[in-house]
Write a protein that holds these residues in place. Sequence first.
Motif, PDB file in Angstrom:
ATOM      1  N   GLY A 140       0.761  -1.241   0.000  1.00  0.00           N
ATOM      2  CA  GLY A 140       0.000   0.000   0.000  1.00  0.00           C
ATOM      3  C   GLY A 140       0.789   1.287   0.000  1.00  0.00           C
ATOM      4  N   GLU A 196       1.607   2.554  -6.454  1.00  0.00           N
ATOM      5  CA  GLU A 196       0.493   3.026  -7.281  1.00  0.00           C
ATOM      6  C   GLU A 196       0.912   3.243  -8.730  1.00  0.00           C
ATOM      7  N   HIS A 225      -2.216  -7.979  -3.320  1.00  0.00           N
ATOM      8  CA  HIS A 225      -2.424  -6.802  -2.484  1.00  0.00           C
ATOM      9  C   HIS A 225      -2.682  -7.276  -1.046  1.00  0.00           C
ATOM     10  N   GLN A 229      -2.864  -5.750   1.615  1.00  0.00           N
ATOM     11  CA  GLN A 229      -3.673  -4.859   2.444  1.00  0.00           C
ATOM     12  C   GLN A 229      -5.176  -5.085   2.270  1.00  0.00           C
ATOM     13  N   GLU A 230      -5.555  -5.974   1.379  1.00  0.00           N
ATOM     14  CA  GLU A 230      -6.975  -6.231   1.154  1.00  0.00           C
ATOM     15  C   GLU A 230      -7.631  -6.762   2.432  1.00  0.00           C
ATOM     16  N   MET A 256      -8.431   0.345   6.602  1.00  0.00           N
ATOM     17  CA  MET A 256      -7.412   1.372   6.433  1.00  0.00           C
ATOM     18  C   MET A 256      -7.980   2.773   6.596  1.00  0.00           C
ATOM     19  N   HIS A 314      -3.080  10.101   1.071  1.00  0.00           N
ATOM     20  CA  HIS A 314      -2.778   8.707   0.770  1.00  0.00           C
ATOM     21  C   HIS A 314      -3.256   7.851   1.931  1.00  0.00           C
ATOM     22  N   PRO A 343      -0.003   3.354   4.927  1.00  0.00           N
ATOM     23  CA  PRO A 343       0.445   2.000   4.586  1.00  0.00           C
ATOM     24  C   PRO A 343       1.033   1.200   5.748  1.00  0.00           C
TER      25      PRO A 343
END
Length: 298
Positions: free
Chosen positions: A78, A83, A100, A102-103, A107, A137, A140
């Motif tokens: 993330g 990106e 990914h 972070q799914e 967040m 953003h 992360p």
Amino acid sequence: MKKLLLIAVMALFAAASYAQGMTVTVSIPPQKYIIDRISDGKIKVNIMVPGGSDPHTFSPKVAQIKALTDSKLYFAVGFPFEESMIPQISKSHKNLTIVHTQEGVRMFGEEEGYLPASYIGEKSSKKMYVKSEKEAHLDPHIWTSPKEMMKIAENTYNALVKADPANRTAYETNYNALTADIRTADSKFTALFNNTHVSRKFLVYHPAWGYFARDYGLEQYAVEVDGKAPRAKELKNIIERAKAEKITVFLVQPQHSADAADTVAKDLGIKTTFIDILGNDWLVTMTQMYSAFAGSIR
């Protein structure tokens, strides 16, 4: 006898195949820690962001992009650099699967997970500081909280099993051991912060502990202002308010300048605790974090 010999040869072949493993790439060292634990170190892991670098300002070199040819999977987490990089490598590396990790993580924006240190003690300190989705953003630093680390580990495990189903049993055994350690860390922090004498407000130089603070009901205050060292007036305000709140926990990452941190620590009469959130051993990082707060018990 022949049957036993055949079984032994097949087992040896399977072990050799597992030992050769595959090559994957991750963004940061804590992700490598997860894969090393799940694969028992038998998967080769390349790290995109080299040690000592700042992932926030990192930009991959052409050679690093080309090196992804050897990887079967890329584990994102993330950071902003991903990106722009991921669409590029998806086009140039057709056989590379993007994961990914972070799914499923709850967040928030980078500015939402902390409060400027100048707001310590003010009623407005509960305010969220995200201007808009386009301007902020997503934060992360999800691996800094054991609760979110569980989801990262789960996403990583599922991706490895899908890519290498032949070794599912081994991965599952190691994954269970890893998640047991993560749950233990979570339980220890939960018990620690149930102690009303433990400091619930803490200073950081860079706001990297937002998820940790959220998940354990703490308040993180950053010395850094919009990614920059504070000006003299801001620094004075930080020190005055931190004194008034009797804050004793001050976390600093070795990747960032310690000049302002040293000034704050000296004036507060406390020591800075250096914790590398990008360290190679996540459990060591958590142990250091636990010790920092356990030492704040009044």
